[in-house]
Design a protein around this motif. Structure first.
Motif, PDB file in Angstrom:
ATOM      1  N   LYS B  43       0.807  -1.223   0.000  1.00  0.00           N
ATOM      2  CA  LYS B  43       0.000   0.000   0.000  1.00  0.00           C
ATOM      3  C   LYS B  43       0.841   1.275   0.000  1.00  0.00           C
ATOM      4  O   LYS B  43       0.296   2.384  -0.093  1.00  0.00           O
ATOM      5  CB  LYS B  43      -0.949   0.005   1.193  1.00  0.00           C
ATOM      6  CG  LYS B  43      -2.045  -1.028   1.053  1.00  0.00           C
ATOM      7  CD  LYS B  43      -3.123  -0.853   2.099  1.00  0.00           C
ATOM      8  CE  LYS B  43      -4.231  -1.845   1.811  1.00  0.00           C
ATOM      9  NZ  LYS B  43      -5.298  -1.810   2.800  1.00  0.00           N
ATOM     10  N   THR B  44       2.137   1.118   0.144  1.00  0.00           N
ATOM     11  CA  THR B  44       3.036   2.266   0.023  1.00  0.00           C
ATOM     12  C   THR B  44       4.260   1.828  -0.777  1.00  0.00           C
ATOM     13  O   THR B  44       4.535   0.623  -0.894  1.00  0.00           O
ATOM     14  CB  THR B  44       3.514   2.780   1.396  1.00  0.00           C
ATOM     15  OG1 THR B  44       4.427   1.818   1.958  1.00  0.00           O
ATOM     16  CG2 THR B  44       2.375   3.024   2.360  1.00  0.00           C
ATOM     17  N   GLY B  45       4.980   2.795  -1.294  1.00  0.00           N
ATOM     18  CA  GLY B  45       6.215   2.470  -2.003  1.00  0.00           C
ATOM     19  C   GLY B  45       7.201   1.768  -1.070  1.00  0.00           C
ATOM     20  O   GLY B  45       7.913   0.848  -1.473  1.00  0.00           O
ATOM     21  N   LYS B  46       7.215   2.192   0.194  1.00  0.00           N
ATOM     22  CA  LYS B  46       8.138   1.601   1.175  1.00  0.00           C
ATOM     23  C   LYS B  46       7.836   0.111   1.392  1.00  0.00           C
ATOM     24  O   LYS B  46       8.748  -0.712   1.465  1.00  0.00           O
ATOM     25  CB  LYS B  46       8.063   2.358   2.496  1.00  0.00           C
ATOM     26  CG  LYS B  46       9.082   1.875   3.523  1.00  0.00           C
ATOM     27  CD  LYS B  46       9.001   2.634   4.826  1.00  0.00           C
ATOM     28  CE  LYS B  46      10.041   2.114   5.827  1.00  0.00           C
ATOM     29  NZ  LYS B  46       9.939   0.674   6.086  1.00  0.00           N
ATOM     30  N   GLU B  47       6.541  -0.222   1.479  1.00  0.00           N
ATOM     31  CA  GLU B  47       6.168  -1.639   1.669  1.00  0.00           C
ATOM     32  C   GLU B  47       6.677  -2.476   0.505  1.00  0.00           C
ATOM     33  O   GLU B  47       7.122  -3.605   0.686  1.00  0.00           O
ATOM     34  CB  GLU B  47       4.647  -1.767   1.761  1.00  0.00           C
ATOM     35  CG  GLU B  47       4.059  -1.475   3.125  1.00  0.00           C
ATOM     36  CD  GLU B  47       2.553  -1.700   3.163  1.00  0.00           C
ATOM     37  OE1 GLU B  47       2.028  -2.560   2.407  1.00  0.00           O
ATOM     38  OE2 GLU B  47       1.886  -1.011   3.960  1.00  0.00           O
ATOM     39  N   ALA B  48       6.590  -1.895  -0.704  1.00  0.00           N
ATOM     40  CA  ALA B  48       7.054  -2.625  -1.888  1.00  0.00           C
ATOM     41  C   ALA B  48       8.558  -2.868  -1.811  1.00  0.00           C
ATOM     42  O   ALA B  48       9.036  -3.982  -2.053  1.00  0.00           O
ATOM     43  CB  ALA B  48       6.700  -1.835  -3.152  1.00  0.00           C
ATOM     44  N   VAL B  49       9.312  -1.837  -1.473  1.00  0.00           N
ATOM     45  CA  VAL B  49      10.770  -1.969  -1.365  1.00  0.00           C
ATOM     46  C   VAL B  49      11.120  -2.990  -0.286  1.00  0.00           C
ATOM     47  O   VAL B  49      12.001  -3.838  -0.471  1.00  0.00           O
ATOM     48  CB  VAL B  49      11.419  -0.605  -1.066  1.00  0.00           C
ATOM     49  CG1 VAL B  49      12.910  -0.766  -0.816  1.00  0.00           C
ATOM     50  CG2 VAL B  49      11.188   0.363  -2.214  1.00  0.00           C
ATOM     51  N   ASP B  50      10.398  -2.933   0.840  1.00  0.00           N
ATOM     52  CA  ASP B  50      10.671  -3.869   1.945  1.00  0.00           C
ATOM     53  C   ASP B  50      10.485  -5.318   1.516  1.00  0.00           C
ATOM     54  O   ASP B  50      11.211  -6.213   1.976  1.00  0.00           O
ATOM     55  CB  ASP B  50       9.763  -3.545   3.135  1.00  0.00           C
ATOM     56  CG  ASP B  50      10.197  -2.285   3.871  1.00  0.00           C
ATOM     57  OD1 ASP B  50       9.402  -1.760   4.670  1.00  0.00           O
ATOM     58  OD2 ASP B  50      11.336  -1.819   3.634  1.00  0.00           O
ATOM     59  N   LEU B  51       9.515  -5.565   0.661  1.00  0.00           N
ATOM     60  CA  LEU B  51       9.295  -6.937   0.162  1.00  0.00           C
ATOM     61  C   LEU B  51      10.558  -7.460  -0.515  1.00  0.00           C
ATOM     62  O   LEU B  51      10.985  -8.600  -0.300  1.00  0.00           O
ATOM     63  CB  LEU B  51       8.129  -6.969  -0.829  1.00  0.00           C
ATOM     64  CG  LEU B  51       6.728  -6.829  -0.242  1.00  0.00           C
ATOM     65  CD1 LEU B  51       5.707  -6.602  -1.353  1.00  0.00           C
ATOM     66  CD2 LEU B  51       6.349  -8.046   0.583  1.00  0.00           C
ATOM     67  N   PHE B  52      11.171  -6.616  -1.327  1.00  0.00           N
ATOM     68  CA  PHE B  52      12.399  -7.029  -2.029  1.00  0.00           C
ATOM     69  C   PHE B  52      13.567  -7.128  -1.068  1.00  0.00           C
ATOM     70  O   PHE B  52      14.397  -8.033  -1.183  1.00  0.00           O
ATOM     71  CB  PHE B  52      12.714  -6.052  -3.167  1.00  0.00           C
ATOM     72  CG  PHE B  52      11.811  -6.218  -4.358  1.00  0.00           C
ATOM     73  CD1 PHE B  52      10.672  -5.435  -4.495  1.00  0.00           C
ATOM     74  CD2 PHE B  52      12.086  -7.161  -5.339  1.00  0.00           C
ATOM     75  CE1 PHE B  52       9.825  -5.598  -5.585  1.00  0.00           C
ATOM     76  CE2 PHE B  52      11.251  -7.321  -6.438  1.00  0.00           C
ATOM     77  CZ  PHE B  52      10.115  -6.540  -6.558  1.00  0.00           C
ATOM     78  N   LEU B  53      13.622  -6.211  -0.087  1.00  0.00           N
ATOM     79  CA  LEU B  53      14.710  -6.250   0.905  1.00  0.00           C
ATOM     80  C   LEU B  53      14.618  -7.520   1.751  1.00  0.00           C
ATOM     81  O   LEU B  53      15.649  -8.008   2.246  1.00  0.00           O
ATOM     82  CB  LEU B  53      14.659  -5.007   1.802  1.00  0.00           C
ATOM     83  CG  LEU B  53      15.102  -3.695   1.154  1.00  0.00           C
ATOM     84  CD1 LEU B  53      14.829  -2.512   2.081  1.00  0.00           C
ATOM     85  CD2 LEU B  53      16.583  -3.735   0.769  1.00  0.00           C
TER      86      LEU B  53
END
Lengths: 144, 136
Positions: B43-53
């Motif tokens: 739901k946020t750009g940060k959540e998306a990045v965290d998935l990859f991290l």
């Protein structure tokens, strides 16, 4: 079956008057490949979200100092959801609304808000009839 | 389109929807489902990045530009910066002027909203072909 005929007439009217565009047919395709409640679910969600956004737009525009960035953000949200469900008239009014927003014109925005509100409520009332007729058709075919 | 067995080969596909609008989330999820793609929503750009991290792997990302906390453009930049160069990133927005910004950020393609099955189909097919070639 009368409900089916009424539904077909309603849909034809909504396309003919520009309330809906071809994008709505994408929903119909997904409906056939997805759950039987898909169209009901997505248009119900659109109606709930849309009403909330319009109310928030009114609050923002009636403040002494208008934050046009926030107005624009809400507009993009409404434009996105209306484009996604094929709500052509609402989407087109949002595009007009953006122009007043970019010019920071409060009164232009307020006038266009009235238009988008009317377009939205017109669409919502027809969506509500559509859902009722769909349910009648579904009930009929389940019994027979 | 409904009779076309799209997405029947290429194994399981995993997708991320970077989207905070409920209507679009439901619609895009249904489209990806038609292509037999399992979907995770950020739901946020940060959540998306965290998935990859976290080390998760995805075949496709549908990324909206206007997002809270971290916008879609920044999320795309960060996803590429951490070395995720294989994942197909599709930038989406009602703002047709967003294409240049998305491509500069590292997206593979930009699709203006509303997304249609006809537009997404060749993109998904490309992913399937790539996975099939990798399996050979």
């Amino acid at each position: 079956m009368e409900a089916k005929m009424q539904l077909n007439t309603l849909m034809a009217n909504m396309f003919a008057t520009g309330l809906l565009d071809d994008q709505f047919r994408q929903l119909q395709i997904l409906h056939e490949g997805s759950s039987p409640d898909f169209i009901t679910e997505i248009i119900t969600l659109f109606c709930m979200e849309g009403e909330g956004i319009i109310n928030d737009l009114a609050k923002l525009l009636n403040k002494p100092f208008v934050d046009f960035n926030k107005v624009d953000t809400l507009l993009y949200r409404l434009q996105g959801s209306s484009a996604t469900v094929g709500a052509q008239r609402v989407k087109d009014t949002c595009i007009q609304f953006h122009k007043f927003c970019q010019d920071n014109t409060r009164y232009g925005c307020l006038d266009t808000l009235d238009v988008v509100r009317n377009d939205f409520y017109d669409l919502r009332s027809k969506f509500q009839i559509m859902v009722q007729l769909e349910q009648q058709v579904w009930t009929f075919y389940r019994k027979h | 389109m409904k009779d076309q067995c799209v997405g029947c080969s290429g194994g399981n596909k995993e997708g991320v929807l970077v989207e905070d609008a409920a209507v679009e989330t439901l619609f895009h999820s249904a489209i990806l489902h038609m292509f037999h793609c399992e979907t995770t929503v950020a739901k946020t750009g940060k959540e998306a990045v965290d998935l990859f991290l976290e080390g998760k792997k995805f075949d496709i990302v549908l990324c909206e530009k206007e997002m809270p906390v971290m916008n879609g453009l920044e999320a795309v930049e960060k996803i590429r910066a951490i070395g995720e160069t294989d994942v197909k990133i599709v930038g989406v927005s009602v703002d047709c002027n967003a294409m240049e910004a998305f491509m500069s950020a590292g997206a593979d393609v930009f699709v203006p909203k509303p997304i249609t099955l006809d537009v997404l189909s060749p993109i998904i097919q490309e992913i399937i072909n790539k996975k099939n070639n990798a399996m050979v």
